[in-house]
Each structure stands twice: as structure tokens, then as C-alpha cells.
Design a protein around this motif. Structure first.
Motif, PDB file in Angstrom:
ATOM      1  N   ASN A  63     -73.364 -93.686 -38.063  1.00 55.16           N
ATOM      2  CA  ASN A  63     -73.799 -94.428 -39.235  1.00 55.16           C
ATOM      3  C   ASN A  63     -74.402 -95.748 -38.778  1.00 55.16           C
ATOM      4  OD1 ASN A  63     -73.985 -96.016 -41.560  1.00 55.16           O
ATOM      5  ND2 ASN A  63     -72.205 -95.071 -42.509  1.00 55.16           N
ATOM      6  N   GLY A  91     -75.822 -91.068 -41.529  1.00 60.19           N
ATOM      7  CA  GLY A  91     -75.878 -91.627 -42.875  1.00 60.19           C
ATOM      8  C   GLY A  91     -76.146 -93.114 -42.849  1.00 60.19           C
ATOM      9  N   TYR A  93     -76.173 -96.810 -45.444  1.00 64.18           N
ATOM     10  CA  TYR A  93     -75.916 -97.524 -46.698  1.00 64.18           C
ATOM     11  C   TYR A  93     -77.049 -98.540 -46.862  1.00 64.18           C
ATOM     12  CZ  TYR A  93     -71.067 -95.878 -46.148  1.00 64.18           C
ATOM     13  OH  TYR A  93     -69.926 -95.117 -45.983  1.00 64.18           O
ATOM     14  N   SER A 114     -77.366 -88.356 -45.100  1.00 62.69           N
ATOM     15  CA  SER A 114     -76.843 -88.944 -46.338  1.00 62.69           C
ATOM     16  C   SER A 114     -77.348 -90.368 -46.503  1.00 62.69           C
ATOM     17  CB  SER A 114     -75.312 -88.928 -46.351  1.00 62.69           C
ATOM     18  OG  SER A 114     -74.792 -89.846 -45.417  1.00 62.69           O
ATOM     19  N   HIS A 116     -76.487 -93.799 -49.032  1.00 66.57           N
ATOM     20  CA  HIS A 116     -75.678 -94.446 -50.065  1.00 66.57           C
ATOM     21  C   HIS A 116     -76.449 -95.642 -50.618  1.00 66.57           C
ATOM     22  CE1 HIS A 116     -71.427 -92.796 -49.205  1.00 66.57           C
ATOM     23  NE2 HIS A 116     -72.309 -92.014 -48.594  1.00 66.57           N
ATOM     24  N   SER A 118     -76.204 -98.973 -52.676  1.00 64.42           N
ATOM     25  CA  SER A 118     -75.238 -99.964 -53.158  1.00 64.42           C
ATOM     26  C   SER A 118     -75.829-100.696 -54.355  1.00 64.42           C
ATOM     27  CB  SER A 118     -74.900-100.957 -52.038  1.00 64.42           C
ATOM     28  OG  SER A 118     -74.286-100.300 -50.951  1.00 64.42           O
ATOM     29  N   HIS A 158     -77.776 -85.899 -48.721  1.00 61.93           N
ATOM     30  CA  HIS A 158     -76.807 -86.156 -49.787  1.00 61.93           C
ATOM     31  C   HIS A 158     -76.964 -87.609 -50.222  1.00 61.93           C
ATOM     32  CE1 HIS A 158     -73.179 -85.940 -52.127  1.00 61.93           C
ATOM     33  NE2 HIS A 158     -72.623 -86.916 -51.436  1.00 61.93           N
ATOM     34  N   VAL A 159     -76.930 -87.860 -51.525  1.00 60.90           N
ATOM     35  CA  VAL A 159     -77.130 -89.212 -52.048  1.00 60.90           C
ATOM     36  C   VAL A 159     -75.908 -89.644 -52.858  1.00 60.90           C
ATOM     37  CG1 VAL A 159     -78.524 -90.684 -53.543  1.00 60.90           C
ATOM     38  CG2 VAL A 159     -79.632 -88.977 -52.085  1.00 60.90           C
ATOM     39  N   VAL A 160     -75.486 -90.883 -52.649  1.00 58.66           N
ATOM     40  CA  VAL A 160     -74.335 -91.441 -53.348  1.00 58.66           C
ATOM     41  C   VAL A 160     -74.726 -92.787 -53.957  1.00 58.66           C
ATOM     42  CG1 VAL A 160     -71.954 -92.279 -53.127  1.00 58.66           C
ATOM     43  CG2 VAL A 160     -72.732 -90.335 -51.743  1.00 58.66           C
ATOM     44  N   ARG A 162     -73.030 -96.133 -55.053  1.00 58.68           N
ATOM     45  CA  ARG A 162     -71.737 -96.784 -54.827  1.00 58.68           C
ATOM     46  C   ARG A 162     -71.741 -98.192 -55.398  1.00 58.68           C
ATOM     47  NH1 ARG A 162     -69.989 -95.893 -49.545  1.00 58.68           N
ATOM     48  NH2 ARG A 162     -68.545 -97.624 -49.681  1.00 58.68           N
ATOM     49  N   SER A 187     -73.245 -87.956 -57.006  1.00 63.08           N
ATOM     50  CA  SER A 187     -72.003 -88.537 -56.485  1.00 63.08           C
ATOM     51  C   SER A 187     -71.980 -90.042 -56.732  1.00 63.08           C
ATOM     52  CB  SER A 187     -71.859 -88.267 -54.983  1.00 63.08           C
ATOM     53  OG  SER A 187     -71.782 -86.886 -54.715  1.00 63.08           O
ATOM     54  N   LEU A 189     -69.363 -93.476 -56.029  1.00 65.39           N
ATOM     55  CA  LEU A 189     -68.179 -93.982 -55.329  1.00 65.39           C
ATOM     56  C   LEU A 189     -67.919 -95.410 -55.761  1.00 65.39           C
ATOM     57  CD1 LEU A 189     -67.349 -93.526 -51.566  1.00 65.39           C
ATOM     58  CD2 LEU A 189     -67.083 -95.748 -52.660  1.00 65.39           C
TER      59      LEU A 189
END
Length: 313
Positions: A63, A91, A93, A114, A116, A118, A158-160, A162, A187, A189
Motif C-alpha cells: 500500500n 491499494g 488511499y 483497490s 479508497h 477519503s 475495488h473501491v471504498v 471511507r 463499500s 468504511l
């Protein structure tokens, strides 16, 4: 955060390496440790590659993210490609402020596994109050365009979505679910505020754990869970009941390497260094006395100060 049965020994090698390619950031978020950093800089590409080659080949994930915005690094795309070339699950962020069309296309073509996003507010007022320097409408547009391009891939990352949840945005928890659904993100978080840093508004009085209205917090999270189930969004909530006996397992399975090569006990403890991967053998750090002592203290009735109030327990 994965929990553990408090082993007396670490894994023979970590399963994940978080490599801070930069600790520079273009925002001044009110709850972030970044405000107190004394020195900022980038890890150069060759050093990054050297570190990945130094680390055990059995490490499954890389990461390239730390206390900065990774997309500010001029070589971030090549860094992702190199990690994928080494067969690492990769992944990132990001705050999505510099995620323009070219960056989105390059990330999607890099093999990234992935991503993420924020986003700590679902309205312009909340978001721009918390994430100083960012523009809500521009960020949401950047994410929307990325998600549109992502649809064209057979095997997309994959996408999140958060968010740090604290008193300032607790009332928007259901709105985060709705925002993710509108953007096509499956998703979400939620992470509780890390208040041991003491930076900006990162203080106990702003945490959901220090409130006389815990019943309200619990009901808010129940509502969010119901909303997520209704919209088909996978939701990860922070722990409701603060239990100081529960600790995370990061020092047992994750190695965090900052932009200068220093190794920290975990991704949240920036002021403690247990070695430098650039001039010390990996095994002497991972199984060295400093990290062993940190793990022992984590399991003791008197864990490190940073661990006592950590939201990742």
C-alpha cells in the motif's frame, strides 16, 4: 481492523507492507496528524523499488500510502505498476483532489487492485470545514468521473468510500451511504477519530467515544446499517463500545515504512521508529528487540500511550 489472540511472537514475515511514498499533503484536515509533522518529503522511485525488493517475497500486499496524499507523487503510477509486477495486491488511499481524467485513466491502466476515497462530509459545508483546502463539488465530480471510467474495465479495482466519524459529522452517516450508492460505490468504511494525536480537533471531546449521548451514536449506526442493507452497500462500522483491553494486530502482520525508510510500529504511530529498512536487515527489524518490546507492551495491562485510545483496536 483484524483482531488477534495476543500471540507472543510475530508472523515470520508481515503479510502487508505500507510504504509511505510521500508525506506531503495538499490539505490541512482539522483532525489529521499531518499538521504536526516537522519534516515532509518524497521517497524516490529507485528507493521504493529497492524496498520492495528487500522485503520478503511472500508479502502479499503493498500500500503506497502514508500520512501524505500519494497522488501528489510524480511517480505514483510507476510505483503501482512495479508493485503489481512483483505480484503484490496494491491499494491506495486518496483525497481525490488531484484525481483528474488523466490520473484516473492511468490508475485504471496501472493494475491497481483497490482505491479508497477519503471523504469526511456529504455536504459542502461539513466537508470543506473538516477538509481545509478541498472543494466538495470538485472532489465528488472527480470520483464520479473515475467511477464512470471504471465501468469500462472487465476487472476493475475495488473501491471504498471511507470517512472519519466524529461528533462533527455523525449526523451525516446515512448520507454517506446514499452518496456511495449514487456514485456506484459498493463499500463504505467508517473509522472513529484518532484523538491521541492531539492535532487540531483530534481531541477526546470530539470523539464519539466521549459523549453522554452514546445511545444516539448507537441508533445512528443502526440506521446507517439499515440504509446500507437497503441500498446494497457493504458497511464497516467502528467499534461502539470502547474496550481498552482490545488491541489491534498491526505490529504482528503489517510493516509501515515511512518516506525516509524508517519503520514505525504501525500506521498510526509516527513518532516511534524501530529501525530503518535501508540500512538494517529486515529480520533484525521485524524480530528486533524494539518491535518485540512494543508488541509485549501492547499485550500488557499498560500498553503504549498511543494504543490506549486508538480507534483501530
Amino acid at each position: 481492523m483484524r483482531l488477534f489472540s495476543k500471540p507472543s511472537y510475530p508472523l515470520s514475515v508481515p503479510t502487508v507492507a505500507r510504504i509511505e511514498v510521500t508525506n506531503r499533503c495538499n490539505l490541512a484536515c482539522r483532525m489529521c496528524l499531518h499538521q504536526s509533522l516537522e519534516e515532509t518529503g518524497d521517497m524516490d522511485l529507485q528507493t521504493y523499488k529497492k524496498i520492495i525488493d528487500i522485503l520478503p517475497k511472500s508479502i502479499a500486499g503493498v500500500n503506497p500510502t502514508g500520512f501524505g496524499e500519494p497522488l501528489l507523487h510524480e511517480d505514483i503510477i510507476e510505483m503501482v505498476r512495479f508493485a503489481r509486477l512483483k505480484h503484490k495486491y496494491t491499494g491506495i488511499y486518496t483525497n481525490a483532489t488531484v484525481l483528474d481524467e488523466d490520473m484516473s485513466k492511468n490508475l485504471l491502466a496501472s493494475g491497481l487492485d483497490s482505491l479508497h476515497f477519503s471523504v469526511d462530509g456529504t455536504t459542502k459545508d461539513t466537508y470543506e470545514y473538516l477538509r481545509v483546502g478541498a472543494k466538495y463539488d470538485a472532489v465528488i465530480q472527480n470520483i464520479a468521473e473515475f467511477m464512470s471510467l471504471r465501468k469500462k474495465l472487465r476487472d476493475p479495482p475495488h473501491v471504498v468510500l471511507r470517512a472519519v466519524i466524529w461528533k462533527e459529522n455523525l449526523h451525516e452517516t446515512c448520507k454517506f451511504i446514499e452518496l456511495a450508492h449514487r456514485l456506484g460505490i459498493k463499500s463504505v468504511l467508517f473509522q472513529a477519530l484518532q484523538y491521541f494525536w492531539g492535532s487540531g480537533l483530534s481531541k477526546p471531546e470530539h470523539s464519539i467515544y466521549y459523549t453522554e449521548e452514546m445511545d444516539k451514536v448507537k441508533q445512528t449506526f443502526r440506521n446507517a446499517q439499515e440504509k446500507a442493507e437497503k441500498l446494497g452497500v457493504q458497511l464497516q462500522l467502528p467499534r461502539i463500545n470502547f474496550d481498552p483491553k482490545i488491541r489491534c494486530s498491526q505490529p504482528w502482520y503489517l510493516i509501515f515504512i515511512n518516506w525516509q525508510g524508517f519503520v514505525n510500529p504501525c500506521c498510526a504511530v509516527y513518532d516511534v521508529k524501530v529501525g530503518n529498512i535501508l540500512n538494517q536487515p529486515f529480520k533484525k527489524i521485524w524480530k528486533g528487540q524494539e518491535l518485540v518490546n512494543w508488541r509485549k507492551q501492547m499485550k500488557s495491562p499498560s500498553p503504549p500511550t498511543q494504543c490506549r485510545n486508538c480507534c483501530d483496536r
